[in-house]
Design an enzyme around this catalytic site. Structure first.
Site, mmCIF file in Angstrom:
data_model
loop_
_atom_site.group_PDB
_atom_site.id
_atom_site.type_symbol
_atom_site.label_atom_id
_atom_site.label_comp_id
_atom_site.label_asym_id
_atom_site.label_seq_id
_atom_site.Cartn_x
_atom_site.Cartn_y
_atom_site.Cartn_z
ATOM 1 N N ASP A 128 14.245 22.003 1.476
ATOM 2 C CA ASP A 128 13.290 22.061 0.359
ATOM 3 C C ASP A 128 12.938 23.504 0.005
ATOM 4 O O ASP A 128 12.791 23.841 -1.172
ATOM 5 C CB ASP A 128 12.028 21.261 0.689
ATOM 6 N N ASP A 172 9.978 23.375 -5.757
ATOM 7 C CA ASP A 172 10.761 22.138 -5.707
ATOM 8 C C ASP A 172 9.749 21.022 -5.425
ATOM 9 O O ASP A 172 9.368 20.810 -4.279
ATOM 10 C CB ASP A 172 11.812 22.223 -4.611
ATOM 11 N N GLU A 230 11.522 22.756 -10.884
ATOM 12 C CA GLU A 230 12.613 21.827 -11.205
ATOM 13 C C GLU A 230 12.108 20.744 -12.145
ATOM 14 O O GLU A 230 11.007 20.232 -11.990
ATOM 15 C CB GLU A 230 13.146 21.196 -9.914
#
Length: 173
Positions: free
Chosen positions: A139, A8, A67
Site C-alpha cells: 500500500d 492510495d 488514486e
C-alpha cells in the site's frame, strides 16, 4: 522544490507516500499506512481523515495526488473505497492543496512503463526510482507510485506548455 503527498485510499488500509522533487531528482521523505480499527465505517473514515490531516501537517506538501476509484470486487467495497477517498480529498482541500487524480493504469504506466503491471513490479520500480534500501509494503509502494506518477505527469505538462508557448511566440513575431 516540490513536496508531493500520494494517497492510495482504502477504508481499512490507506497507503501514503511522500516525495520531494528537485529538478529531475526524486527523494523519498516517508511512507506507510493508516490502519483503521475494526467496526463501523464512520469511525474508520474519521481515522483516515485525521491520518491524512496529520500527514499534511507533518510533511507540509505542496501538492496532493490520489488514486481514482475503480470498480472493486463488489458495489459495497467500491462505495466504502469512494468514501475513504472522499475524506482524504477533504483533508487536502481543507489544507488548500491542489488535488490531482490518477487511474491505476496511468500510475502503473508512469512508474513501470505498462498499465498492466502487477504489485510486485510497482514495488520494485518504486524501490529503484527512489533508491530505497528495501521494497516498501504494497500500500505504501502504491502511494509512492501515485506521487511519482503525479511528478512525471506534472513535468510532462510543463514541458508541453513550454513548447506551446514557444510556438505561439514564434507566430506572433
Amino acid at each position: 522544490m516540490t513536496i508531493i503527498l500520494g494517497i492510495d485510499p482504502g477504508s481499512r488500509v490507506t497507503g501514503y507516500g511522500v516525495i520531494k522533487k528537485v529538478g529531475r531528482t526524486h527523494t523519498y521523505l516517508g511512507s506507510g499506512c493508516i490502519r483503521t480499527p475494526d467496526g463501523d465505517l464512520p469511525p474508520r473514515l474519521k481515522c483516515v481523515y485525521d491520518g491524512v490531516s496529520e500527514l499534511i501537517r507533518q510533511f507540509q506538501p505542496d501538492e496532493f495526488a490520489i488514486e481514482r476509484v475503480f470498480m472493486a470486487k463488489n458495489a459495497d467495497s467500491a462505495l466504502k473505497l469512494g468514501q475513504a477517498r472522499g475524506v482524504a480529498i477533504v483533508a487536502a482541500t481543507n489544507a488548500e492543496l491542489p488535488v490531482c487524480e490518477y487511474s491505476p493504469t496511468e500510475i502503473k504506466k508512469a512508474v513501470v512503463g505498462t498499465g498492466g503491471a502487477d504489485k510486485s513490479q510497482v514495488q520494485h520500480m518504486v524501490k529503484h526510482i527512489l533508491k530505497l534500501p528495501a521494497v516498501p509494503q504494497a500500500d505504501a509502494a502504491d502511494a509512492l507510485a501515485i506521487a511519482l506518477c503525479h511528478s512525471h505527469t506534472r513535468e510532462a505538462m510543463v514541458a508541453m506548455a513550454g513548447k506551446a508557448t514557444a510556438r505561439i511566440r514564434g507566430r506572433l513575431r
